[in-house]
Write an enzyme that holds these catalytic residues in place. Structure first.
Site, PDB file in Angstrom:
ATOM      1  N   ASN A 148     -22.499 -34.869  -5.853  1.00 47.32           N
ATOM      2  CA  ASN A 148     -23.278 -35.285  -7.295  1.00 47.32           C
ATOM      3  C   ASN A 148     -23.664 -33.873  -7.275  1.00 47.32           C
ATOM      4  O   ASN A 148     -24.667 -33.491  -6.677  1.00 47.32           O
ATOM      5  CB  ASN A 148     -24.490 -36.262  -6.858  1.00 47.32           C
ATOM      6  N   ASN A 149     -23.469 -33.218  -8.212  1.00 46.23           N
ATOM      7  CA  ASN A 149     -23.747 -32.051  -8.708  1.00 46.23           C
ATOM      8  C   ASN A 149     -25.250 -32.129  -9.981  1.00 46.23           C
ATOM      9  O   ASN A 149     -25.205 -30.791 -10.491  1.00 46.23           O
ATOM     10  CB  ASN A 149     -22.812 -30.898  -9.093  1.00 46.23           C
ATOM     11  N   GLU A 150     -25.515 -33.444 -10.301  1.00 44.12           N
ATOM     12  CA  GLU A 150     -26.195 -33.415 -11.302  1.00 44.12           C
ATOM     13  C   GLU A 150     -27.522 -34.463 -10.929  1.00 44.12           C
ATOM     14  O   GLU A 150     -27.775 -35.419 -11.666  1.00 44.12           O
ATOM     15  CB  GLU A 150     -25.236 -34.195 -12.481  1.00 44.12           C
ATOM     16  N   VAL A 151     -27.942 -34.008  -9.862  1.00 41.69           N
ATOM     17  CA  VAL A 151     -29.184 -34.559  -9.259  1.00 41.69           C
ATOM     18  C   VAL A 151     -30.474 -34.471 -10.446  1.00 41.69           C
ATOM     19  O   VAL A 151     -30.962 -35.782 -10.536  1.00 41.69           O
ATOM     20  CB  VAL A 151     -29.674 -34.065  -7.626  1.00 41.69           C
TER      21      VAL A 151
END
Length: 320
Positions: A148-151
């Site tokens: 997940n790079n959209e925390v």
């Protein structure tokens, strides 16, 4: 949707410093998006030219830049593919390598690796002892990471420059391993100056009696402090700190307790054995799921040095 608890060290709390410099202002000039003055960067600060004779400085609570050859580079913790076995954070002085596949057992194939300056550490869970469950059932054959790079997906503040929002959105990422043991997940979160691990225990009957980590360090030693932290010491200086282990539940008021643990030396380096069941047994009616968390952070002097010789004297400070 299952409630998840993760340990996040980076708090998006900004100090907005307005009207840093005053210059001739053209009232008829068309409004434009503020652009960053890279020469005025510091470790925790960005400065934007508003294109109207004024500047705005944003000071974050954690680093947003790191020093590389006397230049402040923007931190980007986006997890990208590094090799067949690992992801890594894209651009940071604190280099983190996250295994694509996580497995439990004595023979660790791909541990989590942390590199900072001349220091290197690798760590992995080697053993989870479950009540009334044979040991062979507790070891997984391998669980692949969900990245997940959209925390931080939204930052709702119209006063913040788009360039600052973009930097904050790149400041955290996470790898999740579902069911490393039945009913137990693992989250590994990468922040600008730390790495946090959260073991998510979804059912009370799956609460481990013990959890054992293996930690290997190069040319360094690990010491336990009086306040239950672990210090990783190299050349007589603490270069990495592991916060006390805590376990928290999902109740509205969130019960949080420190978890007792033992630190012992091993052939590979060190072993840390946690006793979560003993801790949870002292909780009053814990609400599931539980999160057992720890956080590695590098010890650093706080720096406010600018690349530029320009002196900045904000006349307006707004806390948001």
């Amino acid at each position: 949707m299952r409630k998840r608890i993760t340990s996040m060290i980076t708090v998006i709390s900004l100090t907005l410093c307005g009207t840093i410099g005053t210059y001739p202002h053209n009232a008829n000039a068309s409004a434009k998006e503020a652009f960053e003055d890279i020469s005025k960067r510091s470790e925790c600060t960005k400065v934007f030219d508003n294109d109207n004779g004024t500047y705005t400085a944003y000071s974050n609570t954690a680093p947003i830049h790191y020093l590389n050859n006397d230049e402040w580079k923007e931190i980007d913790n986006t997890l990208i593919e590094d090799s067949d076995d690992y992801y890594r954070n894209k651009d940071n002085s604190f280099n983190i390598y996250i295994p694509k596949e996580y497995s439990l057992g004595k023979n660790i194939k791909n541990p989590v690796i942390m590199n900072y300056d001349t220091f290197s550490l690798s760590t992995s869970i080697t053993d989870i002892k479950m009540p009334d469950r044979p040991e062979e059932e507790t070891f997984s054959e391998g669980v692949y990471a969900d990245i997940n790079n959209e925390v931080y997906t939204t930052i709702d503040n119209s006063a913040i420059a788009e360039g600052m929002k973009a930097a904050l959105k790149k400041s955290a990422s996470m790898a999740t391993y579902h069911s490393i043991v039945e009913d137990i997940d693992l989250d590994i979160a990468v922040h600008n100056a730390s790495v946090s691990e959260s073991i998510i225990i979804n059912k009370l009957e799956s609460l481990p009696e013990t959890i054992t980590y293996s930690i290997s360090v190069e040319d360094a030693i690990i010491k336990k402090t009086e306040d239950n932290r672990l210090q990783l010491i190299k050349d007589n200086e603490a270069v990495l700190i592991l916060s006390p282990f805590t376990i928290s539940d999902s109740s509205e008021n969130v019960n949080v307790m420190q978890v007792e643990y033992d630190l012992t030396e091993s052939e590979e380096g060190y072993e840390v054995t946690l006793y979560p069941a003993e801790t949870v047994n002292r909780m009053s009616s814990p609400v599931m799921p539980l999160s057992l968390g720890s956080e590695y952070s590098y010890d650093r002097p706080f720096s406010t040095v600018y690349n530029s010789q320009a002196s900045l004297h904000p006349s307006i400070i707004i806390i948001t």
